[in-house]
Design an enzyme around this catalytic site. Structure first.
Site, PDB file in Angstrom:
ATOM      1  N   LEU C  10      34.079 -22.359  13.683  1.00 34.07           N
ATOM      2  CA  LEU C  10      34.527 -22.453  15.081  1.00 34.07           C
ATOM      3  C   LEU C  10      36.028 -22.201  15.170  1.00 34.07           C
ATOM      4  CD1 LEU C  10      32.310 -25.520  15.972  1.00 34.07           C
ATOM      5  CD2 LEU C  10      31.955 -23.164  16.734  1.00 34.07           C
ATOM      6  N   ASN C  88      33.210 -10.521   8.116  1.00 29.19           N
ATOM      7  CA  ASN C  88      33.557  -9.198   7.605  1.00 29.19           C
ATOM      8  C   ASN C  88      33.147  -9.015   6.147  1.00 29.19           C
ATOM      9  OD1 ASN C  88      34.661  -7.965   9.892  1.00 29.19           O
ATOM     10  ND2 ASN C  88      36.629  -8.980   9.616  1.00 29.19           N
ATOM     11  N   SER C 114      33.506  -6.784  17.078  1.00 29.03           N
ATOM     12  CA  SER C 114      34.843  -6.317  17.420  1.00 29.03           C
ATOM     13  C   SER C 114      35.265  -6.841  18.784  1.00 29.03           C
ATOM     14  CB  SER C 114      34.890  -4.780  17.424  1.00 29.03           C
ATOM     15  OG  SER C 114      36.191  -4.320  17.733  1.00 29.03           O
ATOM     16  N   LYS C 168      31.199  -1.490  10.981  1.00 28.39           N
ATOM     17  CA  LYS C 168      32.417  -2.236  11.341  1.00 28.39           C
ATOM     18  C   LYS C 168      33.582  -1.837  10.434  1.00 28.39           C
ATOM     19  CE  LYS C 168      34.803  -5.533  13.461  1.00 28.39           C
ATOM     20  NZ  LYS C 168      35.668  -6.163  12.508  1.00 28.39           N
ATOM     21  N   GLU C 175      40.524   2.302  13.403  1.00 29.24           N
ATOM     22  CA  GLU C 175      41.530   1.479  14.102  1.00 29.24           C
ATOM     23  C   GLU C 175      42.899   1.583  13.427  1.00 29.24           C
ATOM     24  OE1 GLU C 175      40.058  -2.625  14.666  1.00 29.24           O
ATOM     25  OE2 GLU C 175      42.027  -3.258  13.946  1.00 29.24           O
TER      26      GLU C 175
END
Lengths: 297, 297, 297, 297
Positions: C10, C88, C114, C168, C175
């Site tokens: 969290l 990831n 993302s 990803k 990116e």
């Protein structure tokens, strides 16, 4: 046959070249604004001291200094004389200057000179551009300056005026790439000292027999001999301008130069105290992800 | 002192190495699956022919072939024997193998060998990893293989097991960068033949005195001697794997390798019949600007 | 149809995702080692709180933390349950884990997420890998997390297990390239403020109508709104690991990645206090030419 | 307030701009050498048709065509009139032209226009350079051309004359980098279709919520919608000149541009039937190692 020339500019390069020429019995009258090294008080005296047809080799910093000296020589020399531009002029400027001087019958040869401070003893690698007749006239001078061994392995008449400096420009562009390749390899070795415990010895051992042996490697070993971790130097690297021209030519001629450009850009980056581009990347990461950044100090 | 070794793999490299060792009076028993070059019919026969403690130099293709030979040798050799891996294994695999063989008292030395087909006459540049005792034992072999001149200029004990192949890997990474630097310079010269009319002669003239002189430059000149426009070759360039490992190590260790990676990527691109990436760029240009594209044939 | 899931982790991402899921009436039981944010005291309590067949979404840092949580879950979950790895992980590790869990009948779906801190309100771009049945089961969760608009513009079932994180990884590699492209452009504008006097306004004006408009550009403008010269940030840029994997994959698959690698290497360089490679270049220049260098301070 | 302008050049861009201006009730008199699209037979007629002080927007190909039109306009216009150069002139040429026209009291504003064929409906991103008074006068025209939304998000007065085209040049340099980043990612996805089985769907799913969403990505998806494997296009990519200028500026200003240069060089390489550089690398490998090469066909 030329046996006596004028030499303008007696800095690190010019001074050594005067010495090397004299060792080969070429008479040299040198001029430099610093009286303590100059053979004559003025450029006009230099011209007056030379037998006609005169040869004047110009060896001063690129740009304004070279432009100024050649313009002045243009007014002092006569038909049949030859100016040799031995500095690092842009080849297009050579072409323009040669055309101007030709209107008054003065010859022009551009000559790229490689070898640095080692040239005095090793000889200088020479690449020249000009007419066949002018180059023929200058051969004794070129032979005195170039290294021992077959003439064609240390000297070339590369083409018409401009060819010498174009060849030297490409030579320097290649040099940027070679240096960066060794440097990247050095850094990778140094990053894994738990594996290769003797980085210095490893590069030393590449000097004979390997595919990567070269004069630059020999110099790398010398540098490590003197300072095994290269800890005495800053990581700031200048660039002389010829690397930039090389990229400009690649861009103009649609020639891909990924390695030479990477080497040049690494030098640019080495001189930045803070990279605006990398601050921009840091700012973007902070914006989208709240990623950790460092505040400027 | 070792005076008789086994050599597994008698291809282009191994065969020349056998010859060079014999010229230095090292006795060599060679094994190769091809009976016409092999000295013995089987690997077991090779082991049986050697005096204990045995030295077996493995010189077979990287990957499965090397793995297979070393595993088989593990079963044939005895405590005190030494395996020398002279091929192009990854250094991590060296470390794993050495640990396995050590459990049975068998020594392991990894040795990077550079010099290609020229090594027979010039000697081979050698970089090895292993224990001091093992390397000491092998010195006569290394001395026979390495070039004339000071030992430390053609041989290094670079560190523990793995160091030899790590050093060789970096050597090859540098080699990629050097080759690409010369190649880019060549292309730029060749693109402006109106300026430099003698490209071949220009590169030939760089062999003495210049900053870029090297063995690779000498080879470049040889190539141009044989084929002045390099028109007989396709622009397809393979890569051997060591350049890839170099990039992987750079990435793992956060070492920037812009030049070596650019050289590797240029090879990848050279082998593509059609680049999917460049088709994507063409597609984008067509989408936003209606720019001219070429239809695939 | 899934209407109640477990969410492990969290932090910045997980907390926002819990909130977004609850806004869409998905019941979420969250677990985190920090009691002040956790809904239950232990992972076992989380599992106990879920209706079977259970869905547990893991959103903890990559590497050991993720490995530890999934291993523990493997012991707590039952046949028919599904683990979603939303962090990831490397796609190969996904494939290995999925195979292990499958032996006990536990499903595994990897999902690249993302959107960063903006996802809470904008929704998250989702790329998942797994079986059609598992993905079908999870659709209500994916629909709650993804942005408004057509499902296929913010969500994809990209392939079998591993596909989500592979997609990803490539997304993040792209990116890196995009960010570096904007950053280079920014630096060039900022270098010529005598020409473009309003850099901030220029980038702001690219937000509508231009070819370079994008969400990253919007963020760049936000960053400049807050700090017009980006003078408050250091030029130090971290990398998360996915850029590195992208290069490793390019190298493994012989895919040239000149732009993405250049972006990664620029980040590496940004974090160096002193570049060993550039010290090596400085040392070489000093050796051959007596060029000016800077002494380390 | 300007309500009627002249527009020279009615090609793909100019024609759409005339249409968009007319939709906003700006009266436009267009001239083009092709009578079928031109509103008047000659440039002189165009000038005669305009109310003084006149505004003439030039929208013709860069280089000679633009130079020719502006020179001719210089002779036709009067003090107080304004020329807007909306094409892709080099910013230095803008500065020279503006100085010339100023001698006769004619104003000059350079305006970079982005948006391609989509601009008719979306509006054009505009970056202009010139005096505050000239820009003020032209605002109704800029407002008609730019996209809906806040003026500052689609229009900027970037600085004095030259600023518009400098900004547009940098915009295009960035565009090269962005396109190459997406293209490299596409190629890597396509190289691993055993992992990501739905490449098209993956890129489509990046359109909302992800960090890489952009207009170029939307176009990439459109391209894949039409041709999912991009198999109908050749991998040949042109470059317009502005990418080259961007690199030249980076080199002049010592700004590292590794990504933008890599993107440009990839385009150069895409157009080579056979790369001389890669033939040189192949030749070197053959020389030192007897490595496999391919003969030219």
């Amino acid at each position: 046959m030329v046996s006596h020339i004028g030499l303008v500019g007696l800095g690190k390069m010019g001074n050594n070249m005067r010495e090397r020429l004299r060792r080969s019995s070429i008479e040299v009258t040198g001029f430099d604004p610093r009286p303590e090294v100059s053979d004559v008080p003025t450029l006009a005296d230099l011209v007056a001291a030379l037998p006609a047809p005169r040869v004047v080799w110009v060896m001063v910093p690129a740009g304004e200094p070279t432009r100024g000296v050649i313009q002045e020589l243009g007014g002092l020399l006569s038909e049949g004389d030859i100016v040799v531009e031995g500095g690092n002029s842009h080849y297009v400027e050579d072409q323009e200057r040669a055309a101007e001087l030709a209107q008054r019958g003065i010859g022009y040869v551009d000559c790229g000179v490689s070898g640095g401070v080692w040239g005095l003893d090793n000889g200088y690698g020479l690449m020249c551009g000009g007419s066949a007749a002018h180059v023929e006239t200058l051969l004794p001078v070129f032979d005195a300056l170039r290294p021992e061994g077959p003439r064609e392995e240390g000297f070339v008449h590369a083409g018409p005026v401009g060819a010498g400096h174009f060849a030297k420009m490409v030579h320097n562009g290649i040099e940027y790439g070679l240096m960066q390749a060794y440097a990247e390899g050095y850094e990778l070795l140094a990053a894994k000292k738990d594996v290769v415990t003797d980085v210095h010895g490893t590069m030393k051992a590449w000097q004979r027999g390997t595919v990567v042996r070269s004069w630059l490697l020999d110099l790398m070993v010398r540098a490590l001999d003197e300072d095994p971790d290269l800890s005495e130097l800053d990581d700031w690297v200048d660039d002389s301008g010829e690397g930039r021209w090389t990229i400009d030519e690649g861009v103009d001629n649609a020639v891909p130069l990924p390695v030479i450009s990477a080497a040049l850009f690494a030098r640019f980056a080495s001189r930045q105290e803070s990279s605006p581009a990398m601050r921009a990347v840091a700012a973007l990461r902070q914006q989208f992800g709240g990623h950790a950044v460092k505040k400027a100090e």
